[in-house]
Write a protein that holds these residues in place. Structure first.
Motif, PDB file in Angstrom:
ATOM      1  N   ASP A   1       0.813  -1.224   0.000  1.00  0.00           N
ATOM      2  CA  ASP A   1       0.000   0.000   0.000  1.00  0.00           C
ATOM      3  C   ASP A   1       0.840   1.264   0.000  1.00  0.00           C
ATOM      4  N   LEU A   2       2.087   1.135   0.448  1.00  0.00           N
ATOM      5  CA  LEU A   2       2.891   2.334   0.682  1.00  0.00           C
ATOM      6  C   LEU A   2       3.160   3.116  -0.590  1.00  0.00           C
ATOM      7  N   PHE A   3       3.638   2.424  -1.620  1.00  0.00           N
ATOM      8  CA  PHE A   3       4.048   3.117  -2.830  1.00  0.00           C
ATOM      9  C   PHE A   3       3.078   2.957  -3.994  1.00  0.00           C
ATOM     10  N   ALA A   4       2.175   1.980  -3.928  1.00  0.00           N
ATOM     11  CA  ALA A   4       1.254   1.756  -5.047  1.00  0.00           C
ATOM     12  C   ALA A   4       0.432   3.000  -5.349  1.00  0.00           C
ATOM     13  N   THR A   5       0.040   3.715  -4.322  1.00  0.00           N
ATOM     14  CA  THR A   5      -0.822   4.887  -4.498  1.00  0.00           C
ATOM     15  C   THR A   5      -0.125   5.992  -5.275  1.00  0.00           C
ATOM     16  N   GLN A   6       1.215   5.988  -5.282  1.00  0.00           N
ATOM     17  CA  GLN A   6       1.929   7.013  -6.038  1.00  0.00           C
ATOM     18  C   GLN A   6       1.645   6.910  -7.538  1.00  0.00           C
ATOM     19  N   ALA A   7       1.372   5.700  -8.016  1.00  0.00           N
ATOM     20  CA  ALA A   7       1.129   5.521  -9.449  1.00  0.00           C
ATOM     21  C   ALA A   7      -0.155   6.187  -9.909  1.00  0.00           C
ATOM     22  N   ILE A   8      -1.077   6.448  -8.968  1.00  0.00           N
ATOM     23  CA  ILE A   8      -2.358   7.066  -9.338  1.00  0.00           C
ATOM     24  C   ILE A   8      -2.445   8.499  -8.825  1.00  0.00           C
ATOM     25  N   LEU A   9      -1.293   9.099  -8.542  1.00  0.00           N
ATOM     26  CA  LEU A   9      -1.279  10.485  -8.065  1.00  0.00           C
ATOM     27  C   LEU A   9      -2.011  11.456  -8.997  1.00  0.00           C
ATOM     28  N   PRO A  10      -1.791  11.381 -10.305  1.00  0.00           N
ATOM     29  CA  PRO A  10      -2.533  12.313 -11.170  1.00  0.00           C
ATOM     30  C   PRO A  10      -4.044  12.155 -11.057  1.00  0.00           C
ATOM     31  N   LEU A  11      -4.534  10.914 -10.952  1.00  0.00           N
ATOM     32  CA  LEU A  11      -5.976  10.688 -10.783  1.00  0.00           C
ATOM     33  C   LEU A  11      -6.463  11.245  -9.455  1.00  0.00           C
ATOM     34  N   LEU A  12      -5.694  11.044  -8.405  1.00  0.00           N
ATOM     35  CA  LEU A  12      -6.087  11.539  -7.090  1.00  0.00           C
ATOM     36  C   LEU A  12      -6.069  13.067  -7.039  1.00  0.00           C
ATOM     37  N   ALA A  13      -5.038  13.675  -7.626  1.00  0.00           N
ATOM     38  CA  ALA A  13      -4.969  15.136  -7.650  1.00  0.00           C
ATOM     39  C   ALA A  13      -6.172  15.714  -8.389  1.00  0.00           C
ATOM     40  N   HIS A  14      -6.579  15.052  -9.468  1.00  0.00           N
ATOM     41  CA  HIS A  14      -7.763  15.505 -10.209  1.00  0.00           C
ATOM     42  C   HIS A  14      -9.031  15.297  -9.390  1.00  0.00           C
ATOM     43  N   ALA A  15      -9.135  14.151  -8.714  1.00  0.00           N
ATOM     44  CA  ALA A  15     -10.348  13.856  -7.940  1.00  0.00           C
ATOM     45  C   ALA A  15     -10.526  14.828  -6.780  1.00  0.00           C
ATOM     46  N   TYR A  16      -9.429  15.182  -6.121  1.00  0.00           N
ATOM     47  CA  TYR A  16      -9.518  16.093  -4.980  1.00  0.00           C
ATOM     48  C   TYR A  16      -9.250  17.551  -5.358  1.00  0.00           C
ATOM     49  N   ARG A  17      -8.936  17.772  -6.626  1.00  0.00           N
ATOM     50  CA  ARG A  17      -8.738  19.125  -7.158  1.00  0.00           C
ATOM     51  C   ARG A  17      -7.685  19.905  -6.377  1.00  0.00           C
ATOM     52  N   VAL A  18      -6.499  19.305  -6.261  1.00  0.00           N
ATOM     53  CA  VAL A  18      -5.386  19.934  -5.543  1.00  0.00           C
ATOM     54  C   VAL A  18      -4.137  19.886  -6.410  1.00  0.00           C
ATOM     55  N   ALA A  19      -3.122  20.652  -6.018  1.00  0.00           N
ATOM     56  CA  ALA A  19      -1.857  20.714  -6.747  1.00  0.00           C
ATOM     57  C   ALA A  19      -1.059  19.435  -6.528  1.00  0.00           C
ATOM     58  N   PRO A  20      -0.123  19.123  -7.423  1.00  0.00           N
ATOM     59  CA  PRO A  20       0.694  17.917  -7.265  1.00  0.00           C
ATOM     60  C   PRO A  20       1.387  17.807  -5.911  1.00  0.00           C
ATOM     61  N   ALA A  21       1.964  18.909  -5.423  1.00  0.00           N
ATOM     62  CA  ALA A  21       2.681  18.855  -4.156  1.00  0.00           C
ATOM     63  C   ALA A  21       1.744  18.511  -3.006  1.00  0.00           C
ATOM     64  N   ALA A  22       0.539  19.095  -2.989  1.00  0.00           N
ATOM     65  CA  ALA A  22      -0.426  18.807  -1.924  1.00  0.00           C
ATOM     66  C   ALA A  22      -0.838  17.349  -1.931  1.00  0.00           C
ATOM     67  N   MET A  23      -1.081  16.803  -3.121  1.00  0.00           N
ATOM     68  CA  MET A  23      -1.476  15.398  -3.216  1.00  0.00           C
ATOM     69  C   MET A  23      -0.291  14.494  -2.888  1.00  0.00           C
ATOM     70  N   GLY A  24       0.902  14.912  -3.296  1.00  0.00           N
ATOM     71  CA  GLY A  24       2.085  14.123  -2.992  1.00  0.00           C
ATOM     72  C   GLY A  24       2.321  14.009  -1.500  1.00  0.00           C
ATOM     73  N   VAL A  25       2.144  15.109  -0.774  1.00  0.00           N
ATOM     74  CA  VAL A  25       2.307  15.078   0.680  1.00  0.00           C
ATOM     75  C   VAL A  25       1.221  14.218   1.317  1.00  0.00           C
ATOM     76  N   ALA A  26      -0.019  14.313   0.835  1.00  0.00           N
ATOM     77  CA  ALA A  26      -1.114  13.514   1.394  1.00  0.00           C
ATOM     78  C   ALA A  26      -0.860  12.021   1.199  1.00  0.00           C
ATOM     79  N   VAL A  27      -0.464  11.643   0.001  1.00  0.00           N
ATOM     80  CA  VAL A  27      -0.196  10.226  -0.276  1.00  0.00           C
ATOM     81  C   VAL A  27       0.973   9.728   0.555  1.00  0.00           C
ATOM     82  N   ASN A  28       2.000  10.528   0.683  1.00  0.00           N
ATOM     83  CA  ASN A  28       3.180  10.117   1.435  1.00  0.00           C
ATOM     84  C   ASN A  28       3.069  10.393   2.927  1.00  0.00           C
ATOM     85  N   ALA A  29       1.881  10.850   3.377  1.00  0.00           N
ATOM     86  CA  ALA A  29       1.659  11.039   4.814  1.00  0.00           C
ATOM     87  C   ALA A  29       1.753   9.717   5.563  1.00  0.00           C
ATOM     88  N   SER A  30       1.650   8.617   4.833  1.00  0.00           N
ATOM     89  CA  SER A  30       1.838   7.303   5.469  1.00  0.00           C
ATOM     90  C   SER A  30       3.201   7.218   6.145  1.00  0.00           C
TER      91      SER A  30
END
Length: 404
Positions: free
Chosen positions: A26-55
């Motif tokens: 689960d740790l790194f798999a979510t990074q592959a869908i970062l663009p989809l997540l950033a679009h879904a939550y309507r945030v900048a890449p850095a914000a989504m990157g920090v959220a995903v890596n908050a693990s």
């Protein structure tokens, strides 16, 4: 007899690798869908990157907690319980209503993953003889590498075709499979009684703050700092012009980790022959050589750079992980502190390099990664065990004894 022993060793290594795979998939798999997540939550890449890596916040906190209380935790029960509980926040991510809730669930995932990860490392350190330990750690890190490849591929394929919710439900199922595997293959046992278990807190702290161990912790920090700096934000580079890949193609990109799966198990043998420092420098040198390729704007060259960075950092991680365990008196505590440092580096890297990526672009981000690798190479000069006896036990290829 020899062939039978080799088959048994290969099977035990496979079990260890699969345990690692299901623990951190689960740790790194979510990074592959970062663009989809950033679009879904309507945030900048850095914000989504920090959220995903908050693990990594949860990973660091749990690593320290396990370091403090590991002596009282049954290894098998702790690993199995952590993986069962991990399935809960993983499934809840399917319907996280906002970025704050998403971030909190990722932290919860990190708490569970790190507990299982640290206890497994402690188990291997306590129940493998000197000749088999390097092979055990190499197998575990190899499973970690495989989770990066397979996990990212599954996430990109499933999220791209069936949606984000289905993706998280699937990974929750994988967590439960990992719990079942651990229950079947790990023998019930408590941490082995040793003299240092009766030592004072001050003595334990002194044992964890020797120059070699501090160097190992710092190297771990730099390794994940660099790794996440590349493999978090390269996803945005891949989907943007001039590369412009679709999600399914992004998933296929992560076959760049295949060489890492082949090379990482060799880290123990390399460290045995040439020393931990030389093994670390070799891995980090390979990673450093791949960085210029990442900014070329040509897909083949970018993939080549990703391959070198992945292979080099995983080789270095296997070396550092094995070194810390063998150089420490209290292996469980040392593993916990190492993982806390390692994942703290990932959090700092994703945040700092994310800000650099948003403001200055991909080239500047890669420059920051280069700085972290050079620092790790410099600190790595201190990777020298405190005694000749310890040095002789750092790494010899083999397999653990206490997996069924």
């Amino acid at each position: 007899m020899i062939n039978s022993a080799r088959r048994g060793a290969a099977f035990r290594s496979l079990v260890i690798a699969l345990t690692a795979f299901f623990t951190v998939v689960d740790l790194f798999a979510t990074q592959a869908i970062l663009p989809l997540l950033a679009h879904a939550y309507r945030v900048a890449p850095a914000a989504m990157g920090v959220a995903v890596n908050a693990s990594t916040i949860g990973m660091a906190i749990s690593g320290l907690a396990v370091a403090l209380f590991s002596r009282r935790i049954d290894r098998r029960l702790g690993i199995v319980a952590s993986l069962v509980i991990l399935a809960i926040p993983t499934a809840l991510l399917a319907h996280a209503p906002n970025l704050m809730v998403f971030t909190g669930l990722r932290i919860a995932q990190g708490l569970c993953m790190s507990t299982a990860f640290t206890l497994t490392l402690a188990y291997l350190g306590e129940h493998c003889d000197a000749e088999s330990q390097a092979g055990a750690f190499a197998a575990y890190v190899t499973g970690n590498v495989a989770s990066n490849l397979v996990g990212r591929f599954i996430a990109a394929a499933v999220a791209g075709q069936l949606g984000l919710a289905t993706n998280f439900y699937l990974f929750a199922g994988l967590n439960l499979v990992g719990a079942a595997l651990a229950w079947v293959t790990i023998r019930p046992t408590m941490a082995r009684a040793t003299e240092e278990m009766t030592s004072s807190a001050r003595e334990r702290l002194q044992a964890l703050t020797t120059a070699p161990l501090l160097a190992g912790f710092a190297v771990g920090f730099c390794i994940l700092f660099a790794f996440l700096g590349v493999f978090t934000y390269v996803n945005f580079v891949l989907v943007r012009p001039p590369l412009g890949l679709g999600m399914m193609s992004v998933g296929l990109v992560y076959f760049v980790f295949l060489p890492s799966i082949a090379l990482t198990p060799q880290a123990g043998a390399f460290a045995t022959r040439f020393g931990a420092r030389a093994a670390l420098w070799a891995g980090l040198g390979v990673a450093l050589a791949g960085l210029p390729l990442l900014v070329c704007g040509n897909l083949a060259l970018v993939l080549g750079g990703m391959t070198l960075v992945g292979a080099g950092t995983f080789f270095a991680q296997a070396t550092a992980t094995g070194f810390v365990s063998r150089a420490a008196q209290d292996r469980a505590a040392a593993s916990g502190v190492y993982l806390a440092a390692y994942f703290s580096g990932g959090l700092v890297g994703s945040a700092a390099l994310g800000a650099v990526f948003d403001r200055f672009g991909w080239e500047a981000c890669v420059g920051g990664v280069a700085g972290a690798i050079v620092l790790a190479m410099a600190v790595g000069t201190r990777l020298k065990p405190p005694s000749t006896e310890t040095a002789g036990r750092i790494a010899v290829a083999g397999a653990p004894q206490d997996f069924n």
